[in-house]
Write a protein that holds these residues in place. Structure first.
Motif, PDB file in Angstrom:
ATOM      1  N   UNK A  25       0.814  -1.219   0.000  1.00 19.84           N
ATOM      2  CA  UNK A  25       0.000   0.000   0.000  1.00 19.84           C
ATOM      3  C   UNK A  25       0.850   1.272   0.000  1.00 19.84           C
ATOM      4  N   UNK A  26       0.536   2.159  -0.939  1.00 17.43           N
ATOM      5  CA  UNK A  26       1.234   3.434  -0.999  1.00 17.43           C
ATOM      6  C   UNK A  26       2.547   3.410  -1.759  1.00 17.43           C
ATOM      7  N   UNK A  27       3.004   2.222  -2.147  1.00 13.36           N
ATOM      8  CA  UNK A  27       4.277   2.122  -2.855  1.00 13.36           C
ATOM      9  C   UNK A  27       4.115   1.304  -4.136  1.00 13.36           C
ATOM     10  N   UNK A  28       4.839   1.695  -5.163  1.00 15.78           N
ATOM     11  CA  UNK A  28       4.775   0.982  -6.449  1.00 15.78           C
ATOM     12  C   UNK A  28       6.186   0.668  -6.920  1.00 15.78           C
ATOM     13  N   UNK A  29       6.385  -0.583  -7.334  1.00 16.11           N
ATOM     14  CA  UNK A  29       7.628  -0.977  -7.972  1.00 16.11           C
ATOM     15  C   UNK A  29       7.372  -1.184  -9.452  1.00 16.11           C
ATOM     16  N   UNK A  57       4.718   9.531 -13.781  1.00 17.30           N
ATOM     17  CA  UNK A  57       4.229  10.824 -13.284  1.00 17.30           C
ATOM     18  C   UNK A  57       2.828  10.694 -12.681  1.00 17.30           C
ATOM     19  N   UNK A  58       1.970   9.919 -13.342  1.00 24.13           N
ATOM     20  CA  UNK A  58       0.590   9.807 -12.873  1.00 24.13           C
ATOM     21  C   UNK A  58       0.516   9.049 -11.547  1.00 24.13           C
ATOM     22  N   UNK A  59       1.315   8.021 -11.411  1.00 15.31           N
ATOM     23  CA  UNK A  59       1.348   7.286 -10.143  1.00 15.31           C
ATOM     24  C   UNK A  59       1.801   8.196  -9.007  1.00 15.31           C
ATOM     25  N   UNK A  60       2.774   9.050  -9.285  1.00  7.49           N
ATOM     26  CA  UNK A  60       3.214  10.010  -8.273  1.00  7.49           C
ATOM     27  C   UNK A  60       2.106  11.014  -7.976  1.00  7.49           C
TER      28      UNK A  60
END
Length: 535
Positions: A25-29, A57-60
């Motif tokens: 949750x809250x993090x993406x690899x 960019x969108x994930x951020x």
């Protein structure tokens, strides 16, 4: 929160759109296959880089902490072959083209990934993974080579739908009668004379193609991570083989979402080496602003084929000019009011007006449409149309109201423009279309590129403006029209603003000839297809 929960992406594994849920949750690899660095990059490479940059960019924007890994393959048959032709050390050659790629990425405003690993710097991780696969009885060594045994992978073909017999010898799959199954692929290649090599338990050699990404993605993101991306041509065999060998090394290996971008075609014909019809990024950006190329690359959905034509680039360039001219006009109009606000200090707060209902509706529509399109598998093709164009039109209409100096409306119009500009810039920023240069600098750059395409100096255009002015004074309207028409044919539009005539770039009535594709004897080796070749 609702925006994050509604984000859907197309998963190539399941062949359907799915709600995105991060592994942690809250993090993406996120791991994206980068380039094989033996040549200048072409617009197929650019498409992959730009589309996954938008995803980054969108994930951020959604609030995720993203670890973005994009690799370089700097050890490969193509690199060795090219280096031998040029009489250069392979690693020196690949390092040179890695740096050139980074220059292109900066020009295209692609954010720097969290990690940009190179194969040559991760030999220990690669050898460790191969050892683990052998220990798990899924690979075997033969005379210094190591092959993956596809018969030990019960789910082989799950991503591509390909059958084992289709994994035939090809560009990077060597024909070798020592294989237990013709579909077995190399994890480690025994050293050959005059080729770079590294020591290993199986003797000196270098990695096979597919193992590189498995080892580097596991090193930086662990065996289980969220997104693995690349060009559609990588689904088979590269990504299929990645899955097989990663699962053989670790049973818990899992990628949640496989994402792939489509091909770039040239005048509806797939770019390829045999046709000699591809373009390097440099060839395009010599004639068009990098922002125009980026906008063009986002003009189709990332999974769809993208057809390259001169008219498409001209249209993208014209759209960028309109956007930045509108923002420049807005900045110029707001400047006096902002300076006045600074002079008045805290007292200004009591005079702050509200955004007009019409402006608020425009802002809400832009925000809603942007969220709707982006959350639907990054549908960038439709973002800069409807609501975005309405916002630009609204800004220009509001500027006309300010010019009329209607005092009762000024404060609310100013506040509306401030908020609208913020919203437009936010959209551009997420799409990577907001330059670090000033609006005026971008406009000048766009004009310089237009002059270059037209083969003209600005002094000539200004001289033609004077000639046209004289013709109009003499009521020689035929000559006046001919001067304007001749410039329009070359992509230069004359605009009468009050008593003054200015010029700006436009789409040529008859588009100028494009840059010529890279020729076979060029100092650049043509690539076999436009999509990303990876390490």
């Amino acid at each position: 929160m609702a925006e994050k929960e509604g984000f859907r992406v197309y998963n190539s594994m399941t062949q359907q759109k799915e709600i995105f849920n991060a592994h942690v949750p809250g993090r993406v690899g996120m791991y994206v296959c980068g380039v094989t660095a033996y040549d200048l990059s072409h617009i197929g490479h650019a498409r992959a880089a730009v589309n996954f940059d938008v995803l980054y960019r969108y994930l951020q924007h959604l609030g995720y902490e993203v670890t973005y890994v994009r690799n370089f393959t700097d050890v490969d048959d193509k690199i060795i072959r090219r280096a031998n032709e040029l009489g250069e050390e392979p690693l020196n050659l690949s390092n040179r083209f890695c740096q050139e790629y980074l220059v292109d990425m900066a020009d295209l405003q692609c954010l720097t990934p969290t990690h940009q690993p190179r194969v040559s710097e991760h030999m220990e991780q690669i050898k460790d993974m191969i050892t683990q696969i052998i220990n798990n009885d899924s690979a075997y060594a033969v005379d210094g080579d190591v092959y993956f045994s596809v018969d030990k992978s019960p789910n082989y073909g799950q991503l591509s739908g390909q059958k084992l017999e289709n994994n035939r010898a090809g560009e990077r799959v060597a024909v070798d009668t020592r294989k237990r199954n013709p579909a077995d692929f190399a994890l480690w290649k025994a050293a050959k004379p005059d080729e770079p090599s590294w020591d290993s338990p199986w003797g000196p050699g270098r990695p096979g193609w597919h193992i590189e990404c498995s080892a580097m993605s596991a090193h930086y993101l662990s065996y289980s991570f969220d997104i693995h991306g690349g060009g559609i041509d990588l689904i088979f065999p590269h990504h299929e083989n990645e899955i097989a060998q990663s699962c053989a090394a670790c049973q818990e290996s899992h990628v949640s979402y496989w994402m792939h971008n489509g091909h770039v075609t040239n005048n509806s014909e797939k770019m390829s080496k045999s046709l000699g019809n591809f373009f390097t990024i440099r060839q395009i950006t010599e004639r068009y602003h990098p922002l125009a190329l980026r906008l063009f690359l986002l003009s189709a959905h990332y999974r769809s084929p993208l057809n390259y034509t001169v008219l498409q680039l001209e249209s993208a360039s014209d759209a960028v000019y309109y956007i930045y001219q509108t923002l420049q006009d807005c900045e110029d109009a707001l400047s006096p009011f902002q300076q006045e606000s600074l002079k008045e200090g805290p007292e200004r707060k009591s005079k702050t007006a509200r955004v007009t209902p019409a402006a608020q509706e425009c802002i809400s529509k832009l925000r809603s449409e942007f969220q709707s399109k982006m959350s639907d598998d990054l549908n960038t093709a439709q973002i800069l149309t409807s609501a975005f164009q309405e916002a630009l039109k609204f800004i220009n209409g509001s500027l006309n109201i300010l010019k009329k100096k209607q005092q009762k409306q000024q404060l609310s119009v100013v506040q509306s423009l401030i908020e609208l500009e913020k919203e437009v810039k936010a959209v551009l920023n997420i799409l990577g279309l907001l330059s670090s240069s000033t609006y005026s600098e971008v406009l000048l750059q766009l004009k310089d590129k237009a002059l270059k395409r037209a083969g003209l100096e600005e002094s000539y255009v200004l001289n033609q403006i004077e000639e046209r002015k004289l013709a109009r004074e003499n009521k020689d309207f035929l000559k006046s029209d001919q001067i304007r028409a001749a410039l329009t044919l070359k992509g230069i539009a004359l605009m009468d603003v009050g008593k003054e005539t200015i010029w700006r770039p436009c789409i040529p009535v008859e588009p100028v000839q494009p840059a010529q594709p890279v020729e076979q004897e060029h100092n650049t080796l043509p690539v076999e297809q436009n999509t990303v070749t990876t390490g």
